[in-house]
Design a protein around this motif. Structure first.
Motif, PDB file in Angstrom:
ATOM      1  N   ASP A  40      -7.920  -0.941  11.566  1.00 61.56           N
ATOM      2  CA  ASP A  40      -8.647   0.109  10.855  1.00 61.56           C
ATOM      3  C   ASP A  40      -7.822   1.375  10.679  1.00 61.56           C
ATOM      4  O   ASP A  40      -7.971   2.091   9.685  1.00 61.56           O
ATOM      5  CB  ASP A  40      -9.947   0.441  11.588  1.00 61.56           C
ATOM      6  CG  ASP A  40     -10.957  -0.695  11.523  1.00 61.56           C
ATOM      7  OD1 ASP A  40     -10.761  -1.612  10.691  1.00 61.56           O
ATOM      8  OD2 ASP A  40     -11.929  -0.671  12.301  1.00 61.56           O
ATOM      9  N   PHE A  41      -6.952   1.669  11.643  1.00 58.23           N
ATOM     10  CA  PHE A  41      -6.193   2.912  11.596  1.00 58.23           C
ATOM     11  C   PHE A  41      -4.692   2.695  11.380  1.00 58.23           C
ATOM     12  O   PHE A  41      -3.909   3.625  11.530  1.00 58.23           O
ATOM     13  CB  PHE A  41      -6.415   3.709  12.884  1.00 58.23           C
ATOM     14  CG  PHE A  41      -7.801   4.259  13.022  1.00 58.23           C
ATOM     15  CD1 PHE A  41      -8.220   5.303  12.230  1.00 58.23           C
ATOM     16  CD2 PHE A  41      -8.691   3.716  13.936  1.00 58.23           C
ATOM     17  CE1 PHE A  41      -9.498   5.815  12.342  1.00 58.23           C
ATOM     18  CE2 PHE A  41      -9.969   4.211  14.060  1.00 58.23           C
ATOM     19  CZ  PHE A  41     -10.382   5.266  13.262  1.00 58.23           C
ATOM     20  N   SER A  42      -4.292   1.458  11.038  1.00 63.68           N
ATOM     21  CA  SER A  42      -2.872   1.165  10.775  1.00 63.68           C
ATOM     22  C   SER A  42      -1.986   1.644  11.924  1.00 63.68           C
ATOM     23  O   SER A  42      -1.024   2.387  11.730  1.00 63.68           O
ATOM     24  CB  SER A  42      -2.427   1.816   9.458  1.00 63.68           C
ATOM     25  OG  SER A  42      -3.183   1.345   8.380  1.00 63.68           O
ATOM     26  N   LEU A  43      -2.326   1.206  13.140  1.00 61.25           N
ATOM     27  CA  LEU A  43      -1.640   1.705  14.328  1.00 61.25           C
ATOM     28  C   LEU A  43      -0.543   0.782  14.840  1.00 61.25           C
ATOM     29  O   LEU A  43      -0.025   0.990  15.927  1.00 61.25           O
ATOM     30  CB  LEU A  43      -2.671   1.935  15.454  1.00 61.25           C
ATOM     31  CG  LEU A  43      -3.768   2.946  15.141  1.00 61.25           C
ATOM     32  CD1 LEU A  43      -4.729   3.055  16.317  1.00 61.25           C
ATOM     33  CD2 LEU A  43      -3.189   4.301  14.808  1.00 61.25           C
ATOM     34  N   PHE A  72      -2.391   9.331  12.902  1.00 61.04           N
ATOM     35  CA  PHE A  72      -3.647   9.272  13.648  1.00 61.04           C
ATOM     36  C   PHE A  72      -3.742  10.414  14.656  1.00 61.04           C
ATOM     37  O   PHE A  72      -4.715  11.163  14.673  1.00 61.04           O
ATOM     38  CB  PHE A  72      -3.764   7.926  14.365  1.00 61.04           C
ATOM     39  CG  PHE A  72      -4.973   7.838  15.258  1.00 61.04           C
ATOM     40  CD1 PHE A  72      -6.207   7.516  14.725  1.00 61.04           C
ATOM     41  CD2 PHE A  72      -4.882   8.088  16.610  1.00 61.04           C
ATOM     42  CE1 PHE A  72      -7.325   7.444  15.530  1.00 61.04           C
ATOM     43  CE2 PHE A  72      -5.988   8.022  17.430  1.00 61.04           C
ATOM     44  CZ  PHE A  72      -7.214   7.693  16.885  1.00 61.04           C
ATOM     45  N   GLY A  73      -2.720  10.532  15.508  1.00 60.54           N
ATOM     46  CA  GLY A  73      -2.793  11.524  16.581  1.00 60.54           C
ATOM     47  C   GLY A  73      -2.867  12.946  16.067  1.00 60.54           C
ATOM     48  O   GLY A  73      -3.647  13.761  16.557  1.00 60.54           O
ATOM     49  N   SER A  74      -2.042  13.275  15.046  1.00 56.42           N
ATOM     50  CA  SER A  74      -2.040  14.647  14.537  1.00 56.42           C
ATOM     51  C   SER A  74      -3.332  14.968  13.794  1.00 56.42           C
ATOM     52  O   SER A  74      -3.876  16.069  13.925  1.00 56.42           O
ATOM     53  CB  SER A  74      -0.827  14.869  13.628  1.00 56.42           C
ATOM     54  OG  SER A  74      -0.780  13.906  12.590  1.00 56.42           O
ATOM     55  N   GLN A 107      -3.150   5.583   6.708  1.00 57.13           N
ATOM     56  CA  GLN A 107      -4.537   5.145   6.625  1.00 57.13           C
ATOM     57  C   GLN A 107      -5.385   5.736   7.747  1.00 57.13           C
ATOM     58  O   GLN A 107      -6.545   6.110   7.546  1.00 57.13           O
ATOM     59  CB  GLN A 107      -4.609   3.615   6.670  1.00 57.13           C
ATOM     60  CG  GLN A 107      -6.009   3.028   6.528  1.00 57.13           C
ATOM     61  CD  GLN A 107      -6.653   3.317   5.189  1.00 57.13           C
ATOM     62  OE1 GLN A 107      -5.961   3.640   4.225  1.00 57.13           O
ATOM     63  NE2 GLN A 107      -7.957   3.217   5.112  1.00 57.13           N
ATOM     64  N   ALA A 108      -4.792   5.847   8.940  1.00 56.01           N
ATOM     65  CA  ALA A 108      -5.544   6.377  10.080  1.00 56.01           C
ATOM     66  C   ALA A 108      -5.956   7.822   9.842  1.00 56.01           C
ATOM     67  O   ALA A 108      -7.112   8.200  10.057  1.00 56.01           O
ATOM     68  CB  ALA A 108      -4.699   6.268  11.352  1.00 56.01           C
ATOM     69  N   LEU A 142      -9.826  12.218   8.629  1.00 54.42           N
ATOM     70  CA  LEU A 142     -10.197  13.393   7.841  1.00 54.42           C
ATOM     71  C   LEU A 142     -11.437  13.134   6.994  1.00 54.42           C
ATOM     72  O   LEU A 142     -12.256  14.030   6.782  1.00 54.42           O
ATOM     73  CB  LEU A 142      -9.034  13.816   6.951  1.00 54.42           C
ATOM     74  CG  LEU A 142      -7.811  14.366   7.680  1.00 54.42           C
ATOM     75  CD1 LEU A 142      -6.712  14.718   6.689  1.00 54.42           C
ATOM     76  CD2 LEU A 142      -8.155  15.571   8.535  1.00 54.42           C
ATOM     77  N   SER A 143     -11.590  11.904   6.530  1.00 57.51           N
ATOM     78  CA  SER A 143     -12.796  11.561   5.763  1.00 57.51           C
ATOM     79  C   SER A 143     -14.036  11.654   6.643  1.00 57.51           C
ATOM     80  O   SER A 143     -15.067  12.209   6.241  1.00 57.51           O
ATOM     81  CB  SER A 143     -12.654  10.141   5.197  1.00 57.51           C
ATOM     82  OG  SER A 143     -13.825   9.749   4.537  1.00 57.51           O
TER      83      SER A 143
END
Length: 614
Positions: free
Chosen positions: A305-308, A363-365, A395-396, A401-402
């Motif tokens: 889901d978050f492209s991690l 993601f983290g930022s 993507q994450a 942000l969405s």
């Protein structure tokens, strides 16, 4: 930090959702080869995440204690590296994946060296390398090391330890084999007993997330600031976790999930995304390979889901994405305001907050930005995120942000993203979403200045100031005319010519000869310049907007030169044009004195702003 920020953060809401969904997953069975492990409730499910900024998110049974089991192997491997050094540890334990079960007897032919430190044979050898000091025997040193990772004192579950000791005959056999090959320099009974105890340390999903966060943060506990593992060994531990941490499922794990991880038969999994966060999942039901069924699924969903995935390439990063944060009590838009309007903004402008971001949002930022914003939400009504210095979003970060946008809309506040035309994926995603009827929408304003001006207008309209009038025919409200009598004002009006301009009409061009000034009676004008090729996204740079009761073109009273900027009507506008050569000398003197006073006050305000920005 306001706890409500975490409660309503996008990350927390996501964890809440997958926790609820995973409760329906009931595949697998609780481990039974250690009798005490069968006491675990199969329905338990805890998920926790700790970022490298020290933000902690958790859901479900995240504080339910269980024994760490094989996850302990990663920590003791790091401790052994610190105690003995890389060369000595490598002489006793290899780093090659075995492709076999966790309790397999995978020894290198000829040397008897275990294949890697994540299988039982390698972990027993690693435990045997832990140094002993007069003040701290090996077990105490292991507990202390665990405590540096978790940030709290650690303890052993005695009943599980005894159960493991009573049934751990295969591990004793492995230890004797290691002694025969010269891998152990202590008695097998001593080393195996130490190994059983380290596997019986009590932890929670939150503890596992903290362990992962320490490794993600280059060995430093992001909450306590304590060094859990020397930085030069972090990459070594993460490497063997990547290739060997999930036993004979390690290849499929790194292929599908892409995060260094370690599992244990107690139902725990700790996973690491270097530089971003640590993840801890606890659910006792295991698959045939000894890994938590729900734990694997939770990690798969997060990664997808978050492209991690670890090998998802990020173009670049920034030490911090938060370049600057300010409110409008001290730093307003380029819209020139009346004294009444400025008084409103001085008092209420803190309810408008601007966040200038930079670098690449990952993601983290993005999560860190969201937490900071939500922590201040109770004191803010309008938020503007300036993205012009953001070079990319993954993507994450788009999803974070969405979700943040929806949370702010639910709270009855307004959020605008500006200067983000170059972030195509981000804009496309937001354009396809409905944000609780926010009007105008989050992408409505192209630049930050216009977004801030709109927010200011809302505060001013709410305050119902006289300065918000759409028409000002009284010249006494003009700062140039403040010292004039009624008769002088009438004389000035008769000397001027009323003119009307349509929306978009150019009133004068930069470079035109300056022969007059304009008092705005109604409408609005925009002062702007053409930047040429200096700004690829827009050649039109607004310098200021002016409304009723304001004047433009008056500086030429002093310098009598050509116009330095363009002025256009932003809407249908009515002005009183006053030619300089038509102004009586006595009134000209009063105007120049008023101008000097006005610009002296402006210089003072600008100096205060510069000091605040510095």
């Amino acid at each position: 930090m306001d706890k409500r920020a975490f409660q309503f953060s996008p990350v927390q809401r996501y964890l809440d959702r997958i926790h609820e969904e995973l409760l329906d997953l009931k595949d697998g069975a609780v481990a039974d080869y250690i009798p005490e492990l069968t006491r675990a409730d199969p329905s338990w499910l805890g998920i926790a995440m700790v970022t490298v900024d020290g933000h902690v998110y958790q859901v479900g049974d995240s504080r339910q204690s269980f024994t760490i089991q094989s996850i302990s192997k990663a920590i003791t491997y790091g401790l052994a590296l610190e105690d003995r050094g890389l060369d000595q540890v490598l002489s006793k334990v290899g780093v090659e994946p075995s492709g076999e079960a966790f309790n397999s007897i995978s020894l290198e032919p000829g040397t008897g060296r275990p294949m890697n430190p994540m299988i039982n044979a390698g972990a027993i050898a690693t435990t045997g390398l832990i140094a002993s000091t007069p003040d701290a025997p090996p077990m105490q040193r292991i507990l202390d090391a665990f405590g540096r990772y978790t940030g709290r004192p650690m303890a052993i579950e005695e009943t599980v330890y005894r159960s493991e000791s009573d049934t751990g005959h295969r591990n004793r056999a492995i230890a004797h084999l290691l002694l025969g090959y010269g891998i152990l320099d202590r008695t097998p009974e001593e080393v195996v007993d130490l190994y059983f105890r380290q596997c019986s340390i009590l932890v929670t999903a939150r503890d596992l997330a903290m362990i992962g966060a320490c490794l993600a943060n280059n060995g430093v506990n992001p909450v306590t600031g304590v060094v859990a593992l020397q930085s030069r060994y972090v990459e070594k531990v993460l490497s063997v976790m990547s290739t060997c941490g999930m036993y004979d499922f390690s290849g499929a794990w790194i292929f599908n999930v892409g995060m260094p991880a370690k599992s244990g038969v107690g139902g725990g999994i700790t996973a690491v995304l270097p530089g971003q966060f640590g993840l801890g999942v606890f659910s006792p039901r295991l698959d045939a390979k000894g890994n938590s069924v729900r734990g694997i699924e939770a990690c798969k969903r997060l990664s997808k889901d978050f492209s991690l995935h670890l090998f998802h390439v990020a173009r670049s990063t920034s030490a911090t994405v938060m370049r600057q944060v300010y409110d409008c009590a001290k730093r307003t838009s380029r819209r020139r305001r009346s004294e009444a309007e400025l008084a409103v903004l001085a008092e209420q402008g803190h309810r408008i907050r601007v966040y200038e971001l930079q670098g690449e949002l990952l993601f983290g930022s993005a999560e860190s930005v969201g937490v900071e914003i939500l922590s201040e939400l109770a004191r803010v009504d309008y938020l503007v995120l300036d993205l012009k210095r953001v070079i990319g979003t993954d993507q994450a970060s788009i999803l974070v942000l969405s979700e943040l946008c929806m949370r702010i809309a639910d709270a009855g506040k307004r959020l605008f993203f500006t200067d983000g035309k170059h972030l195509y994926r981000f804009r496309k995603h937001l354009q396809g979403q409905a944000y609780r009827g926010q009007e105008p929408g989050p992408l409505h304003f192209e630049d930050t200045d216009h977004a801030v001006e709109w927010c200011e207008n809302q505060l001013i309209a709410r305050a119902d100031t006289a300065g918000a009038d759409t028409s000002v025919a009284d010249l006494s409200q003009q700062y140039l005319c403040a010292a004039m009598t009624h008769d002088e004002l009438e004389s000035l009006r008769r000397a001027g010519l009323e003119r009307e301009f349509k929306t978009g009409e150019r009133i004068f061009h930069a470079g035109d000869r300056a022969e007059s000034m304009f008092f705005i009676l109604s409408g609005e004008v925009e002062v702007w310049i053409d930047t040429g090729a200096s700004l690829p996204l827009s050649h039109h740079l607004r310098l200021s907007s002016l409304g009723p009761g304001m004047v433009f073109g008056e500086v030429a009273l002093v310098n009598e030169k050509r116009r330095t900027a363009n002025v256009s009507a932003a809407m249908e506008t009515r002005c009183l044009e006053l030619r300089f050569d038509a102004i009586p000398d006595a009134l000209l003197v009063k105007m120049l004195m008023s101008m000097a006073s006005h610009f002296a006050n402006k210089i003072e305000r600008d100096t205060q702003l510069i000091q605040q920005l510095a």
